[in-house]
Each structure stands twice: as structure tokens, then as C-alpha cells.
Design a protein around this motif. Structure first.
Motif, PDB file in Angstrom:
ATOM      1  N   ARG A  31       5.134  72.025  61.834  1.00 66.15           N
ATOM      2  CA  ARG A  31       5.205  71.103  60.692  1.00 66.15           C
ATOM      3  C   ARG A  31       4.783  71.817  59.405  1.00 66.15           C
ATOM      4  O   ARG A  31       5.420  71.669  58.359  1.00 66.15           O
ATOM      5  CB  ARG A  31       4.276  69.915  60.977  1.00 66.15           C
ATOM      6  N   GLU A  32       3.715  72.615  59.515  1.00 66.72           N
ATOM      7  CA  GLU A  32       3.221  73.313  58.330  1.00 66.72           C
ATOM      8  C   GLU A  32       4.246  74.338  57.829  1.00 66.72           C
ATOM      9  O   GLU A  32       4.522  74.425  56.626  1.00 66.72           O
ATOM     10  CB  GLU A  32       1.895  74.019  58.657  1.00 66.72           C
ATOM     11  N   CYS A  35       7.266  72.543  56.309  1.00 65.24           N
ATOM     12  CA  CYS A  35       6.949  72.036  54.963  1.00 65.24           C
ATOM     13  C   CYS A  35       6.979  73.176  53.951  1.00 65.24           C
ATOM     14  O   CYS A  35       7.499  73.023  52.843  1.00 65.24           O
ATOM     15  CB  CYS A  35       5.567  71.378  54.939  1.00 65.24           C
ATOM     16  N   HIS A  36       6.409  74.321  54.338  1.00 68.39           N
ATOM     17  CA  HIS A  36       6.377  75.473  53.424  1.00 68.39           C
ATOM     18  C   HIS A  36       7.804  75.888  53.062  1.00 68.39           C
ATOM     19  O   HIS A  36       8.129  76.065  51.885  1.00 68.39           O
ATOM     20  CB  HIS A  36       5.637  76.633  54.106  1.00 68.39           C
ATOM     21  N   TYR A  38      10.670  74.217  53.170  1.00 66.56           N
ATOM     22  CA  TYR A  38      11.406  73.260  52.335  1.00 66.56           C
ATOM     23  C   TYR A  38      10.788  73.129  50.944  1.00 66.56           C
ATOM     24  O   TYR A  38      11.499  72.879  49.966  1.00 66.56           O
ATOM     25  CB  TYR A  38      11.527  71.902  53.050  1.00 66.56           C
ATOM     26  N   ASP A  39       9.468  73.312  50.841  1.00 62.71           N
ATOM     27  CA  ASP A  39       8.839  73.333  49.514  1.00 62.71           C
ATOM     28  C   ASP A  39       9.412  74.482  48.681  1.00 62.71           C
ATOM     29  O   ASP A  39       9.766  74.303  47.510  1.00 62.71           O
ATOM     30  CB  ASP A  39       7.315  73.533  49.658  1.00 62.71           C
ATOM     31  N   VAL A  40       9.485  75.671  49.287  1.00 66.24           N
ATOM     32  CA  VAL A  40       9.993  76.840  48.559  1.00 66.24           C
ATOM     33  C   VAL A  40      11.461  76.625  48.174  1.00 66.24           C
ATOM     34  O   VAL A  40      11.876  76.929  47.045  1.00 66.24           O
ATOM     35  CB  VAL A  40       9.841  78.125  49.415  1.00 66.24           C
ATOM     36  N   GLU A  42      12.958  73.800  47.624  1.00 65.15           N
ATOM     37  CA  GLU A  42      13.030  72.812  46.531  1.00 65.15           C
ATOM     38  C   GLU A  42      12.625  73.426  45.191  1.00 65.15           C
ATOM     39  O   GLU A  42      13.266  73.182  44.169  1.00 65.15           O
ATOM     40  CB  GLU A  42      12.089  71.637  46.841  1.00 65.15           C
ATOM     41  N   ILE A  43      11.565  74.242  45.234  1.00 68.99           N
ATOM     42  CA  ILE A  43      11.102  74.889  43.995  1.00 68.99           C
ATOM     43  C   ILE A  43      12.203  75.788  43.434  1.00 68.99           C
ATOM     44  O   ILE A  43      12.481  75.785  42.227  1.00 68.99           O
ATOM     45  CB  ILE A  43       9.804  75.702  44.257  1.00 68.99           C
ATOM     46  N   ILE A  56      13.564  83.641  52.742  1.00 69.98           N
ATOM     47  CA  ILE A  56      12.301  82.910  52.951  1.00 69.98           C
ATOM     48  C   ILE A  56      11.802  83.135  54.381  1.00 69.98           C
ATOM     49  O   ILE A  56      10.626  83.396  54.613  1.00 69.98           O
ATOM     50  CB  ILE A  56      12.497  81.400  52.678  1.00 69.98           C
ATOM     51  N   PHE A  60       8.255  85.187  57.036  1.00 75.63           N
ATOM     52  CA  PHE A  60       7.489  84.769  58.220  1.00 75.63           C
ATOM     53  C   PHE A  60       7.618  85.767  59.368  1.00 75.63           C
ATOM     54  O   PHE A  60       6.838  85.733  60.303  1.00 75.63           O
ATOM     55  CB  PHE A  60       7.970  83.391  58.700  1.00 75.63           C
TER      56      PHE A  60
END
Lengths: 185, 125
Positions: A31-32, A35-36, A38-40, A42-43, A56, A60
Motif C-alpha cells: 500500500r505504501e 501510494c508513493h 501514484y503520488d509521483v 500525479e505530481i 519510477i 525501487f
């Protein structure tokens, strides 16, 4: 492949390699990271930048290598429980066959013992432990024909003993399976 | 050493291996941050820039050893985020690591300030 498909594939693969973790912990990690990502994305979209999911995800690393950093402490960090050291030594070579054989026999044996304990309350005369072969062996279980030439020896004690051994066996099987759980390939 | 002069990033990687815990704990002192914020702050600085694949497993390890804690939190319509904060143990660890870091810097500075050929003077003299 779209960016979202690429992310989904990555997370599915990561989930497989995190299988040694408790489900709750593995879900938390996924989940973490999701979220990371999709946050990136979106930004980048808001800033008019190119959304490159591949780039992206490269941050990882490979799912297997990322997962191993979360999982390795289970193999190396905690000392094995008492009596489990021999199992710890062979666990890295454990096959799925050994895992499932242990699971089936361990749980089946436990279930039979629990069933014997419970059946004693329903049909007391047919369930018990009888000496056999001039005392050189015993017959344990629920009998359709009750031995007539010998005396049952445990009486009602068979209930707590069978239930205790059955539940203990199931717990032990669970602990052994946790150690033997094959590593995701 | 000559290689390190040509490629400072190699030196940074080696240094980071030993100091990353201190870096993360110091970043979380007095702040609640989520992973992307932490990463952004670390990547602002030349020698602390790390990847996602290094940061998240390290946060997991620090959480397991009780140095930091984490809580999911959602603000408004934004995506829920996992915020990290220092625990009491983490604050004590940060104090200890800070002392060792400063002692280490002091010792290295001492060596740098006292080149040969004369014998290394006693410290504090």
C-alpha cells in the motif's frame, strides 16, 4: 503496456516475493509503495512532466531485491525457536512437496486426535485405548467392534489427552510450516 | 583513493552506508514525514540522495527496531499516507549517533590538521 499496467505488474510481483511476511505486513508495504508511485505520477502530471512509470519503478529496484530487504530479517534476524535449529538449516532447500506433505500429515494427525477426544463424549464405550498382543502394543481409536478380551485403560482421561495432543500437534505443525514455507521464486 | 577523487559518488556511497540511519533519524527529529517527503528532502542534498528502494526498507528496519513509528493518515481527498515519527528510543539513538558522528568528525579533522612528517601530537595540546 500502459503505466498503470506496468505498476500493477510490479506490485503483483512484489506481493509474490513478500509472501513470507504476515499478510497484514505485506499489504502495508504494498500500500505504501503503491501510494508513493501514484503520488509521483500525479505530481509529474500536474507539473506537465512525462509520466514514465518504468523510471519510477527503477527507483525501487527489481521486486525480488526490494522484497528481500523486507523479508531477509525473518530468515536471518530472529533466532529459531528451541528445537527448530535443524529445520532452520534445511529450510533454504525446502520444496513445495515437503511443505504440503508436512501440512497434510500434521493437520490430519491432529484432526484425528481431536475427533477421538470428541467422539468419546458421544460414544464412550467405542472410543478408548486397549492393550493388545499380550500387552506388547495398544489399540487407540474409535472401534466399531469393542475388544472383549481386554480392558480399556484410559477411561475419560482420553478426552483431555487427545484434545491436548491434537491441538498441540496442530500448533506445532503451524510453527514448522512457518519455518518451512518455500521462498517465492 | 585516487578512484574516489575521480568519482566522488563512490565515496558518498561508502559514507552513506554508515550514516544513513543517522540521516533518517535526524530528518525525523521534530517532524512527521511520509516516504515521498523524506525522499524529496534527502534528494535535495548532494550526499544524502538515495533511491526509493533504499529508503523504504530502511524505514521498515528502523520501525522494527523501535526507533521510529508509523501511522496512516489521510487529509481531505488526498491519498492516505504513512507518516513516520521518532519514538523515545529513536530520540535516544539519535543522541548517541550524533555524539559518535561528532566525535568521528573531530578525530578526522584532527588528523587532517596534523600532517606529517612530524609525529602526531597528543590531542588537546
Amino acid at each position: 503496456m500502459s503505466d498503470r499496467e506496468m505498476v500493477r505488474d510490479y506490485l503483483n510481483s512484489l506481493m509474490k516475493f513478500l509472501s513470507r511476511l504476515d499478510k497484514e505486513d505485506a499489504d502495508d508495504v504494498l500500500r505504501e509503495i503503491e501510494c508513493h508511485i501514484y503520488d509521483v505520477m500525479e505530481i509529474r502530471q500536474e507539473n506537465g512532466q512525462i509520466i514514465d512509470a518504468g523510471e519510477i519503478l527503477r527507483g525501487f529496484g527489481q521486486p525480488r531485491e526490494l522484497a528481500s530487504q523486507y523479508v531477509d530479517h525473518i530468515l536471518e534476524g530472529a533466532p529459531p525457536p528451541m528445537g527448530f535449529r535443524a529445520i532452520q538449516k534445511i529450510k533454504s532447500g525446502t520444496t513445495k512437496g515437503l511443505y504440503w506433505t508436512t501440512a497434510i500429515f500434521g493437520y490430519l494427525f491432529s484432526a484425528v486426535l481431536v475427533a477421538i477426544g470428541l467422539l468419546k463424549t458421544i460414544n464412550p464405550d467405542a472410543v478408548g485405548v486397549w492393550p493388545s498382543g499380550n500387552g506388547e502394543s495398544v489399540v487407540i481409536g474409535a472401534m466399531s467392534r469393542i475388544p472383549t478380551d481386554t480392558q480399556e485403560i484410559l477411561g475419560w482421561w482420553i478426552i483431555p489427552i487427545a484434545l491436548g495432543l491434537g491441538l498441540g500437534g496442530a500448533y506445532l505443525t503451524k510453527r514448522i510450516l512457518n519455518v518451512l514455507k518455500p521462498k517465492a521464486r | 583513493m585516487a578512484d574516489n577523487i575521480k568519482d566522488p559518488s563512490k565515496w558518498d556511497v561508502q559514507l552513506r552506508k554508515g550514516t544513513l540511519e543517522l540521516v533518517i533519524l535526524s530528518l525525523l527529529k521534530g517532524r512527521n514525514l511520509y516516504g515521498l517527503e523524506l525522499l524529496g528532502q534527502l534528494q535535495e542534498l548532494e550526499t544524502t540522495a538515495i533511491s526509493e528502494g533504499t529508503l523504504y526498507p530502511l524505514l521498515d528496519r528502523l520501525k522494527r527496531d523501535g526507533s521510529i513509528d508509523a501511522k496512516w493518515h489521510q487529509e481531505g481527498d488526498t491519498r492516505p499516507r504513512k507518516y513516520y515519527n521518532l519514538t523515545k528510543n529513536g530520540q535516544e539513538k539519535l543522541t548517541d549517533l550524533t555524539d559518535r558522528w561528532r566525535k568521528s568528525v573531530e578525530d578526522i579533522e584532527f588528523l587532517l590538521e596534523n600532517p606529517g612528517p612530524q609525529k602526531l601530537p597528543k590531542k588537546g595540546k
